[in-house]
Scaffold this motif. Sequence first.
Motif, short mmCIF file in Angstrom:
data_model
loop_
_atom_site.label_atom_id
_atom_site.label_comp_id
_atom_site.label_asym_id
_atom_site.label_seq_id
_atom_site.Cartn_x
_atom_site.Cartn_y
_atom_site.Cartn_z
N ARG A 1 0.84 -1.21 -0.13
CA ARG A 1 -0.04 -0.08 0.07
C ARG A 1 0.83 1.36 0.20
NH1 ARG A 1 -5.47 -0.91 0.88
NH2 ARG A 1 -6.12 -2.86 1.80
N LEU A 2 2.00 1.31 0.76
CA LEU A 2 2.66 2.55 0.79
C LEU A 2 3.65 2.60 -0.48
CD1 LEU A 2 3.96 4.80 2.60
CD2 LEU A 2 5.70 3.21 3.36
N ARG A 3 4.03 1.77 -1.22
CA ARG A 3 4.39 1.96 -2.45
C ARG A 3 3.52 2.47 -3.60
NH1 ARG A 3 9.32 -1.57 -3.69
NH2 ARG A 3 8.92 -0.56 -5.92
N LEU A 4 2.19 2.00 -3.25
CA LEU A 4 1.07 2.78 -4.22
C LEU A 4 1.14 4.23 -3.89
CD1 LEU A 4 -1.57 0.01 -4.50
CD2 LEU A 4 -0.16 0.85 -6.25
N MET A 5 0.79 4.48 -2.54
CA MET A 5 0.87 5.71 -2.13
C MET A 5 1.82 6.87 -2.32
SD MET A 5 -0.83 5.51 1.82
CE MET A 5 -1.95 4.05 2.08
N SER A 6 3.22 6.20 -2.21
CA SER A 6 4.40 7.03 -2.51
C SER A 6 5.05 6.84 -3.88
CB SER A 6 5.41 6.58 -1.32
OG SER A 6 5.89 5.29 -1.74
N ARG A 7 3.91 6.39 -4.68
CA ARG A 7 4.44 6.33 -6.21
C ARG A 7 5.83 5.49 -6.31
NH1 ARG A 7 2.77 11.85 -6.17
NH2 ARG A 7 0.64 11.83 -7.21
N GLY A 8 6.06 4.31 -5.35
CA GLY A 8 6.92 3.63 -5.68
C GLY A 8 8.42 3.84 -4.66
N ARG A 9 8.10 5.02 -4.06
CA ARG A 9 9.40 5.60 -3.28
C ARG A 9 9.67 4.77 -1.87
NH1 ARG A 9 10.80 11.72 -1.59
NH2 ARG A 9 13.15 11.23 -0.64
N TYR A 10 8.76 4.43 -1.16
CA TYR A 10 9.15 3.79 0.02
C TYR A 10 8.67 2.54 0.22
CZ TYR A 10 9.75 8.80 1.39
OH TYR A 10 10.26 10.00 1.52
N LEU B 1 10.90 -0.14 13.19
CA LEU B 1 11.01 -0.02 11.75
C LEU B 1 11.62 0.96 10.79
CD1 LEU B 1 6.92 0.32 11.69
CD2 LEU B 1 8.49 -1.69 11.40
N ALA B 2 11.89 0.64 9.86
CA ALA B 2 12.74 1.64 9.01
C ALA B 2 12.13 1.64 7.75
CB ALA B 2 14.11 1.21 8.80
N VAL B 3 12.56 2.62 6.83
CA VAL B 3 12.04 2.76 5.38
C VAL B 3 13.20 2.64 4.58
CG1 VAL B 3 9.80 4.01 5.78
CG2 VAL B 3 11.97 5.26 5.54
N LEU B 4 12.94 1.95 3.33
CA LEU B 4 13.69 2.16 2.33
C LEU B 4 13.49 3.09 1.31
CD1 LEU B 4 16.42 0.86 1.02
CD2 LEU B 4 14.75 -0.88 -0.17
N ASP B 5 14.12 4.12 1.03
CA ASP B 5 13.79 5.12 0.16
C ASP B 5 14.71 4.86 -1.18
OD1 ASP B 5 13.63 7.52 -1.18
OD2 ASP B 5 14.08 8.81 0.55
N GLU B 6 13.57 4.52 -2.15
CA GLU B 6 14.00 4.13 -3.36
C GLU B 6 14.73 5.22 -4.24
OE1 GLU B 6 14.11 0.81 -4.66
OE2 GLU B 6 12.77 -0.13 -3.30
N TYR B 7 14.48 6.29 -3.83
CA TYR B 7 15.08 7.36 -4.58
C TYR B 7 16.49 7.36 -4.31
CZ TYR B 7 10.42 9.52 -5.82
OH TYR B 7 9.08 9.59 -6.34
N THR B 8 16.72 7.61 -3.22
CA THR B 8 18.34 7.24 -2.60
C THR B 8 18.82 6.04 -2.59
OG1 THR B 8 17.72 7.15 -0.17
CG2 THR B 8 17.85 9.43 -1.20
#
Length: 150
Positions: free
Chosen positions: A68-77, A95-102
């Motif tokens: 769901r978060l990938r959809l909401m963040s347009r694939g970013r998180y 918890l942590a997040v993987l930031d696909e942009y960085t």
Amino acid sequence: MSQRVSTLQSSLELLEKARQDSAELDRQYRLYGTLSELANGKDGQKISLQRFVQGVLLDDVLIQATQRLRLMSRGRYQLLRQGGGDGRRAKGLDLAVLDEYTGKERAVATLSGGESFMAALSLALGMSDVVQAYAGGIRLDTLFIDEGFG
């Protein structure tokens, strides 16, 4: 003299019986003691059985929440569970997040307000998905209100 030999012989038999009983108790302790230590987090990982089960359930929630978060963040998180700890507090459920942009993993505390809201909403929806799946696919209609009167 024969009285003394007889007493020593019976003492020897008692000692042998006590040694056998002790060996049996040691065998039982190895099984139950090891299980107890494992369940209480006194093994090499220092994670209790309760925390281990919570981690498994959290992984299920994170799988759904990340979709769901990938959809909401347009694939970013992506949401991740951190494995380590600092030794002073319980570990394994952070918890942590993987930031696909960085391409880097970072703490959820570094998310902006809007990003935090998306992460929290995706976690709530992911938990709802998991609860429904564990309940045999029963549909749970839910409504989330954040500061509805604010």
